[in-house]
Design a protein around this motif. Structure first.
Motif, PDB file in Angstrom:
ATOM      1  N   SER A 149      25.371  41.230  43.137  1.00  0.00           N
ATOM      2  CA  SER A 149      25.594  41.850  43.813  1.00  0.00           C
ATOM      3  C   SER A 149      24.787  41.699  45.207  1.00  0.00           C
ATOM      4  O   SER A 149      24.087  40.857  44.808  1.00  0.00           O
ATOM      5  CB  SER A 149      26.252  43.034  43.660  1.00  0.00           C
ATOM      6  N   LEU A 208      27.225  44.724  50.011  1.00  0.00           N
ATOM      7  CA  LEU A 208      27.894  44.562  49.797  1.00  0.00           C
ATOM      8  C   LEU A 208      28.679  46.336  49.331  1.00  0.00           C
ATOM      9  O   LEU A 208      28.542  46.789  49.232  1.00  0.00           O
ATOM     10  CB  LEU A 208      28.127  44.255  48.328  1.00  0.00           C
ATOM     11  N   TYR A 210      34.193  45.901  46.493  1.00  0.00           N
ATOM     12  CA  TYR A 210      32.716  44.588  46.373  1.00  0.00           C
ATOM     13  C   TYR A 210      32.324  44.728  45.049  1.00  0.00           C
ATOM     14  O   TYR A 210      32.536  43.722  44.248  1.00  0.00           O
ATOM     15  CB  TYR A 210      32.909  43.871  47.433  1.00  0.00           C
ATOM     16  N   THR A 255      34.461  45.233  42.099  1.00  0.00           N
ATOM     17  CA  THR A 255      34.870  43.478  41.459  1.00  0.00           C
ATOM     18  C   THR A 255      33.748  42.937  41.718  1.00  0.00           C
ATOM     19  O   THR A 255      33.979  41.401  41.022  1.00  0.00           O
ATOM     20  CB  THR A 255      35.380  42.710  43.744  1.00  0.00           C
ATOM     21  N   SER A 256      32.620  42.599  41.730  1.00  0.00           N
ATOM     22  CA  SER A 256      31.378  41.489  41.184  1.00  0.00           C
ATOM     23  C   SER A 256      31.226  42.300  39.879  1.00  0.00           C
ATOM     24  O   SER A 256      30.477  41.100  39.448  1.00  0.00           O
ATOM     25  CB  SER A 256      30.358  42.432  41.955  1.00  0.00           C
ATOM     26  N   ASP A 273      24.110  38.600  46.332  1.00  0.00           N
ATOM     27  CA  ASP A 273      25.531  38.324  47.014  1.00  0.00           C
ATOM     28  C   ASP A 273      27.120  38.441  46.078  1.00  0.00           C
ATOM     29  O   ASP A 273      26.611  37.012  45.342  1.00  0.00           O
ATOM     30  CB  ASP A 273      25.475  38.484  48.488  1.00  0.00           C
ATOM     31  N   PRO A 302      31.465  35.276  49.052  1.00  0.00           N
ATOM     32  CA  PRO A 302      32.625  35.377  49.889  1.00  0.00           C
ATOM     33  C   PRO A 302      33.893  35.112  49.446  1.00  0.00           C
ATOM     34  O   PRO A 302      34.733  35.554  49.925  1.00  0.00           O
ATOM     35  CB  PRO A 302      32.111  34.135  51.373  1.00  0.00           C
ATOM     36  N   GLN A 329      35.573  38.026  48.342  1.00  0.00           N
ATOM     37  CA  GLN A 329      34.924  39.389  48.907  1.00  0.00           C
ATOM     38  C   GLN A 329      36.551  39.335  49.402  1.00  0.00           C
ATOM     39  O   GLN A 329      36.448  39.073  50.471  1.00  0.00           O
ATOM     40  CB  GLN A 329      33.991  38.869  49.983  1.00  0.00           C
ATOM     41  N   TYR A 350      28.466  35.175  56.510  1.00  0.00           N
ATOM     42  CA  TYR A 350      27.547  36.455  55.333  1.00  0.00           C
ATOM     43  C   TYR A 350      25.915  36.209  55.551  1.00  0.00           C
ATOM     44  O   TYR A 350      25.429  35.648  55.527  1.00  0.00           O
ATOM     45  CB  TYR A 350      27.884  35.975  54.119  1.00  0.00           C
TER      46      TYR A 350
END
Length: 654
Positions: free
Chosen positions: A75, A79, A83, A86-87, A160, A163, A166, A574
C-alpha cells in the motif's frame, strides 16, 4: 498494539477451530450429544474472530501504518481508499487471510443453516470444516502472518499496490473466486462426513447440492470477471491466455460442473453415489492444488504470488494429507456403496454420465498441460512449453460430443427412452442449426473456416434444443402462463445455464476467428482505418491521477462519415513504484468492441497505437453471467428446500 490484537484474534480463532475439529467428531464417534451440540457455537465463534482480525488489517491499511510489513509492501499513502481495501488481499499474506474469512464464513453458514440435519452428520461436516480451518490458520500464524512488524526501522512510505491490481475488476474478482474455491470445501466436508458415517444415501446429496451450487455460482462469476479484467486491464486485447493460474481456477470449475449434475442424479435416482463422492473430493483437492500453484513460487505469472519454497512445501504437505486421507477413506468405504436405480442406455442418466466423463477428461487435459512443464523442469530435464495451440485443439475436440449431448440430454427421460420418437426432433434441430449457422456466417463474413462453422453450429444447436424442450413442456399445459409456472425454478436455471454456455461457445468461436488488429504510428490529424471504422488521432493530453501521472491519447472514431465514439486511451506512470501501465480505451457493444491501446512516443513525434476490432467478445462474459445466475437461481427454489428439510427432519427423528 492494534496489529498485535489482530494476530491474537487469529490465535483465538485457531483455538476454536481446533476444538471444532475435535469435539464434534469425537462426539459423533461416541454418541455424546453435548459435544456435537457445541459445534455450531464453535463455528460461529471462530468466524467472528477471523472477521475481527481481517477488519483490523483493513484498518491499519487505511491509516497507513507502515510499521506493519504487509502494509508497507502493498500500500501507500497516495493510494485511493478503495484500493487500500483491495490491497488487503493484493499480496500473499492478505490473500490467505481472505481465504480464512471465506472458510470461516462458509463454516458458520453451514452451522446456522443445517439445523434439520441429523446431529451425527451435522457434527461430522462441521468437524471436517474445522480440520480444514486448522490447516489454513496454522499456515497463516506460522508462515504467512499479515501483522508482522518492521519495528524499530520502518519506511515513511509504502511500496504501493501493484498497478495491475488497481482496477475495479480486482476489487471483486478475488473475493468471488475465493468464495467459490472455499465453498467447494463444504461439498468435500459433506462427502467425507457421509463416508465416515457409512451412509451414502440421498440425504447427504440433497444437502450438499445447494451448497455446491452456491460455490459453483461464485466460482463461475469469479472466473468471468477475471477474464474481463485480463481483457480490459492488461492491454493485450486477450481474454484467456491458458496461464497456469487461470487453469488453476478452471480445473475445479470443470469438476464442480460434473459434480452438480452427478448430485442431481444421485439425489433423484439413487445412483452414481461413489462417483459423486469422488468428484466432491477431487473438486476441492484441485482448489488446494491451485493454491499450491499460485503460492509456491514455481511459476511466474501476473496472477501469481511468488513466495518462498517453504510456504509451497507446507501447502503441498497439507494437500497430501487432505487428498491422501480422503482417498484412503474412500477406498475403504466404496465397496459398501450400492446403487438403487436401474436404467437403460437411452436415458438421461447415461447422457449425464457421459457429459461427466467429458468434463473430467477436459480437466485431465488442463492438468497435464499445466503441470507437465513444471515437473519436466523440476526434474532437470529442461524446459518444455505447452501453450495455447495444445489447449485450443484439445478443447475443440472435446466440445463437440459435449455440446451434442447437452442438446440431447434435456429431452431424455429418466430410466429409458424410445429413440424412434426422439430422433426426428433431434434431426430437425440439427438441420435448423446448420441452416441458421450458414445464414449467420456466410451472410456476414467473406471467409468461414470449418472450425468456425462447427463452433457456431454447436452454440446454435444447444440453444435450439433447449428452446425445443422448453416449448414442449409448456405445450403440455392449458396455457403458456400455466406451463411456465409449473416448470419450476430449477428447470429455468437449467435453461439459463445451457443458453449461457451457448453464448460462451459462440463468443469464443467468433471473436477468435474474426478479431483483427492493427499497429499504427500516428500524428495528430492522421486517420487509420480498420474494418470500415476510421480512427482519427486528435493528439495527446497530460493527465494527473491520485497516485499517477501520464498521457491520454484522444481518438475520434467514425463509420461512413458518421460519428461513433471518442476513445480516451491512457499511458500511466505510477508515482511510488515508477511503473508504466496501459489503460486501454474500449467502446463496448453487443456485437463488437472497439479497443484502443496507447503505446510510446516515437522519435519523429508520432505515437504508436494498437487498434482492435473484436466481434461478439461480450457474449463470453454475458454467457458467464447467465451461467452463474443459473447457479444462484436454484437456491431460490423453495419447493426444493422444503423437500430437503422435510426429508432431513424425518431422518433426524428416525
Amino acid at each position: 498494539m492494534i496489529p498485535e490484537i489482530g494476530y491474537f484474534s487469529l490465535v483465538l480463532a485457531m483455538a476454536l477451530s481446533l476444538l471444532l475439529c475435535i469435539f464434534p467428531l469425537w462426539g459423533a464417534h461416541t454418541g455424546n450429544l453435548r459435544l456435537m451440540r457445541a459445534a455450531p457455537s464453535l463455528a460461529v465463534g471462530q468466524c467472528l474472530f477471523v472477521l475481527f482480525s481481517f477488519a483490523i488489517l483493513i484498518y491499519v491499511t487505511l491509516v497507513d501504518d507502515f510499521t506493519v510489513k504487509y502494509v508497507a509492501h502493498h500500500s501507500s499513502s497516495t493510494l485511493p481508499w478503495y484500493y487500500k481495501v483491495t490491497s488487503t488481499w493484493g499480496g500473499h499474506e492478505g490473500a490467505i487471510l481472505l481465504w480464512l474469512v471465506m472458510q470461516s464464513s462458509w463454516t458458520a453458514l453451514v452451522a446456522l443453516m443445517s439445523r434439520s440435519l441429523p446431529w451425527v452428520l451435522r457434527a461430522r461436516v462441521l468437524g471436517v470444516l474445522g480440520f480444514l480451518g486448522v490447516g489454513f490458520m496454522l499456515y497463516t500464524l506460522w508462515m504467512s502472518s499479515p501483522f508482522e512488524r518492521l519495528l524499530p526501522y520502518y519506511p515513511v512510505e509504502g511500496r504501493d499496490l501493484n498497478p495491475l491490481l488497481q482496477d475495479p475488476g480486482m476489487i471483486i474478482h478475488p473475493p468471488l473466486l475465493y468464495m467459490g474455491y472455499v465453498g467447494l470445501s463444504v461439498s468435500f466436508a459433506f462427502a467425507i462426513a457421509a463416508l465416515i458415517t457409512g451412509k451414502l444415501d440421498n440425504t447427504w446429496a440433497k444437502w450438499s447440492r445447494p451448497w455446491t451450487m452456491a460455490a459453483w455460482g461464485f466460482l463461475t462469476l469469479g472466473i468471468t470477471i477475471g477474464s474481463w479484467w485480463a481483457y480490459s486491464e492488461l492491454g493485450w486485447g486477450g481474454w484467456w491466455f491458458w496461464d497456469p493460474v487461470e487453469n488453476a481456477s478452471l480445473m475445479p470449475w470443470l469438476v464442480a460442473t460434473a459434480l452438480l449434475h452427478s448430485l442431481a442424479v444421485t439425489e433423484k435416482r439413487g445412483i452414481f453415489k461413489s462417483w459423486t463422492v469422488l468428484l466432491a473430493i477431487t473438486a476441492f483437492s484441485l482448489c488446494l492444488l491451485g493454491t499450491f500453484i499460485v503460492r509456491s513460487g514455481i511459476i511466474v505469472s501476473v496472477h501469481a504470488f511468488a513466495t518462498d519454497p517453504d510456504r509451497g512445501l507446507y501447502i503441498l504437505s497439507f494437500l497430501a494429507v487432505v487428498v491422501g486421507g480422503s482417498l484412503t477413506l474412500y477406498a475403504l468405504r466404496v465397496s459398501e456403496v450400492v446403487s438403487e436405480g436401474r436404467y437403460k442406455f437411452a436415458s438421461r442418466e447415461v447422457s449425464l454420465w457421459l457429459n461427466n466423463i467429458f468434463l473430467v477428461v477436459a480437466t485431465l487435459v488442463v492438468l497435464l498441460g499445466t503441470l507437465l512443464p513444471m515437473i519436466h523442469k523440476e526434474l532437470g530435464l529442461g524446459s518444455i512449453s505447452i501453450g495455447v495451440p495444445f489447449f485450443n485443439k484439445m478443447f475443440a475436440i472435446l466440445i463437440v460430443p459435449f455440446a451434442l449431448l447437452m442438446g440431447i440430454g434435456p429431452m431424455l427421460r429418466w430410466k429409458q427412452n424410445k429413440l424412434d420418437t426422439l430422433a426426428p426432433k433431434w434431426l430437425l434441430n440439427v438441420v435448423l442449426a446448420l441452416i441458421l449457422t450458414a445464414a449467420w456466417l456466410y451472410g456476414g463474413y467473406d471467409h468461414v473456416t470449418p472450425l468456425t462453422f462447427m463452433g457456431t453450429a454447436l452454440a446454435v444447436w444447444i440453444t435450439l434444443a433447449t428452446l425445443t424442450d422448453l416449448l414442449q413442456k409448456i405445450a403440455l399445459h392449458n396455457s403458456v402462463t400455466e406451463g411456465m409456472k409449473r416448470l419450476g425454478i430449477s428447470y429455468w436455471a437449467m435453461v439459463l445455464g445451457h443458453v449461457g454456455l451457448a453464448f460462451v461457445i459462440a463468443g469464443v468461436t467468433l471473436t477468435s476467428a474474426y478479431s483483427v488488429e492493427r499497429d499504427v504510428s500516428m500524428k495528430p490529424g492522421e486517420i487509420a482505418t480498420l474494418n470500415q471504422y476510421d480512427y482519427r488521432f486528435e493528439g495527446v493530453n497530460t493527465i494527473r491521477g491520485p497516485n499517477y501521472s501520464g498521457h491520454a491519447g484522444e481518438v475520434t472514431v467514425t463509420k461512413n462519415g458518421e460519428f461513433v465514439v471518442r476513445l480516451h486511451a491512457e499511458k500511466r506512470l505510477y508515482d511510488v513504484g515508477m511503473q508504466f501501465m496501459t489503460e486501454a480505451a474500449i467502446d463496448d457493444g453487443f456485437f463488437r468492441d472497439l479497443y484502443l491501446a496507447l503505446g510510446e512516443q516515437l522519435s519523429d513525434g508520432a505515437w504508436s497505437l494498437r487498434i482492435y476490432h473484436k466481434p461478439y467478445v461480450r457474449w463470453m462474459w454475458l454467457g458467464g453471467l447467465l451461467i452463474s445466475l443459473a447457479g444462484f437461481l436454484v437456491l431460490l427454489d423453495k419447493r426444493y428446500r422444503r423437500r430437503v428439510e422435510s426429508k432431513a427432519t424425518q431422518g433426524a427423528k428416525a
